[in-house]
Design an enzyme around this catalytic site. Structure first.
Site: not given
Ligand code: NAP
Length: 465
Positions: A393
């Site tokens: 994301d």
């Molecule tokens: P993300 O959008 O959740 O994407 C994480 C990606 O990691 C997934 O698409 C997944 O794809 C991949 N993944 C999972 N396990 C894996 C593995 N073992 N090896 C390789 N890839 C793996 O993560 P992000 O880009 O860090 O974004 C964070 C999201 O969380 C945002 O939308 C944010 O708004 C939300 N959020 C964050 C917080 C905070 O405080 N940080 C709080 C609330 C919400 P595959 O399944 O294809 O591998």
């Protein structure tokens, strides 16, 4: 209270404030945590001995047992489960505040059986007592639900029902009306019990409609509530250090909640009421059938070898795969070969604030190459390779222009401006927001499919040979 106790409280309060200040930088965060813990130790020991609640042997025994349980949790808990642990601990804080406030009510009532009220309590004590029971109970129940959702014990998808906001408003209003009755007639001890019951219901009804992935925001908000409950109990007990520490926790939790909402470009009301965050089931939603460029770890190693500048974007997948050590090994190899290598950290990458910083600090990544989004975003256009490891994301360009996207308006890392983009993840599945990522289909994006740790370890081995 004697002078030594009052001075000790002052020292404890200064430790809390200095500790909080130091938590704002990864370089000083560990020491900051130590300072704040020292402040808490001083506050607890002084309270228990000054008020003659317990003698020193009990304090020492409690310290040993508490430290052992804390160490057990700290050593066993997985980094990805940290938000729910924090949630549970916040909940205990709120619950403890409510219980202490109720115990104080029993003490001042003049009759331990609560049959007759012969007590004499000031108006402010009665008001803060009600607030402590209300906020404390809501915090413990709400935090437990949030932690259960995050831990997968409860379904993460929002549970929505008609008139949700109205029902919550009626429950809250009922608790407030009962609170007013109690303040006017403090003999109504059962009003306090009903208020606690209503707060517990509110804890459930206000958290279940929120999507599992928004739970870190809820936990941060509950953290703030637990501080407020503590401060209220501080007023009930006339205990300055509890008022100060509770207020600090309340304020910092609120600031953190605000930072998280801003970084996701969402209002707190949207997080609490919009029911965002569906459970993503890969089998039921096949990823879009568009073609992508697939690279092997061997191809990735070859591209990296010829690069001058590399920016690494870690995301939640890095935490899931526990790939931070392998990744830092890769960074060391690239740096030794004279390349400029930096990490770009998005404020909401992962599932809790500072998630990536904590992981990378664990792998001894140098702090001076960990750059925040605003520091690095303009540099992507001069970067040879943007290496995206388990992030989705936070690098999705549809946040810039796709108005119906749940990500619309969220500032992202501009990896698509780099000359080459390499994305390491297991599939084309979307991230937390459930939004397909157009970056994957970009002509300059190479998808290296596989577990992040396996992929990076293979690249490291290939580059070593
Ligand atoms: P993300 O959008 O959740 O994407 C994480 C990606 O990691 C997934 O698409 C997944 O794809 C991949 N993944 C999972 N396990 C894996 C593995 N073992 N090896 C390789 N890839 C793996 O993560 P992000 O880009 O860090 O974004 C964070 C999201 O969380 C945002 O939308 C944010 O708004 C939300 N959020 C964050 C917080 C905070 O405080 N940080 C709080 C609330 C919400 P595959 O399944 O294809 O591998």
């Amino acid at each position: 209270m004697n002078v030594i106790s009052a001075l000790s409280y002052l020292v404890a309060s200064v430790c809390f404030i200095v500790g909080l200040k130091m938590l704002s930088s990864p370089k000083t965060a560990r020491r900051g945590n130590g300072f704040a813990s020292l402040g808490m130790l001083i506050a607890i020991v002084v309270t228990l001995t000054d008020q003659k609640i317990l003698d020193f042997t009990f304090v020492l025994g409690g310290l040993l047992v508490g430290s052992a349980i804390g160490m057990w949790f700290a050593l066993r808990i997985k980094m990805t489960a940290m938000p729910q642990l924090v949630g549970v601990l916040n909940g205990f804080g709120g619950g403890a505040s409510a219980l202490v406030a109720f115990a104080e009510y029993m003490r001042i009532s003049g009759d331990a059986d609560l049959t007759v009220w012969t007590g004499d309590a000031r108006l402010d004590v009665l008001i803060t007592l009600v607030l402590s029971v209300l906020i404390g109970t809501l915090t413990i129940v709400g935090s437990m639900i949030a932690s259960a959702k995050l831990h997968g014990i409860m379904r993460g998808a929002p549970i929505l029902y008609p008139l949700q906001k109205q029902i919550n408003a009626v429950i809250l209003l009922g608790a407030i009306v009962l609170g007013v009755f109690f303040v006017l007639d403090p003999s109504l001890w059962y009003a306090l019990i009903i208020i606690a019951g209503l707060a517990a219901i509110l804890g459930v009804t206000s958290v279940i409609p929120i999507g599992g992935a928004d739970m870190p925001v809820v936990i941060s908000l509950m953290n703030s509530y637990s501080g407020l409950a503590g401060a209220m109990t501080g007023f009930v007990l006339s205990n300055n250090v509890l008022i100060i520490s509770g207020t600090l926790v309340g304020a910092s939790g609120l600031i953190l909640t605000n930072i998280m909402c801003k970084a996701m470009n969402r209002s707190l009301a949207n997080v609490l009421f919009a029911g965002v965050g569906v459970d993503y089931d890969p089998s039921s939603q096949p990823a879009e059938q568009r073609s992508v460029i697939r690279y092997t770890p061997q191809d990735a190693a070859t591209i990296l070898e010829s690069a001058q500048s590399v920016v690494i974007v870690p995301g939640y997948g890095l935490a899931v795969a526990q790939a931070q050590h392998a990744l830092q090994e890769l960074v060391n190899i690239l740096t030794q070969r004279g390349m400029q290598v930096r990490y770009a950290i998005h404020p909401v990458a992962g599932r809790m604030p500072g998630h990536m910083n904590v992981l990378l600090a664990e792998a001894n990544a140098p702090y001076d190459i960990l750059l925040e989004m605003d520091q690095i975003n303009d540099d992507f256009q001069n970067t040879d390779v943007a290496l995206v490891i388990g992030a989705n994301d936070v690098v999705n360009p549809s946040a810039r222009h796709k108005k119906d996207s749940p990500l619309y308006g969220m500032p992202i890392l501009n990896v698509d401006y780099a000359r080459t983009v390499m994305v390491c993840k297991r599939s084309l599945n979307p991230g937390f927001a459930g939004e397909d990522n157009e970056l994957f289909y970009n002509d300059k994006t190479m998808m290296v499919f596989g577990d992040a740790k396996d992929t990076v370890t293979k690249i490291v081995q290939l580059m070593k040979n």
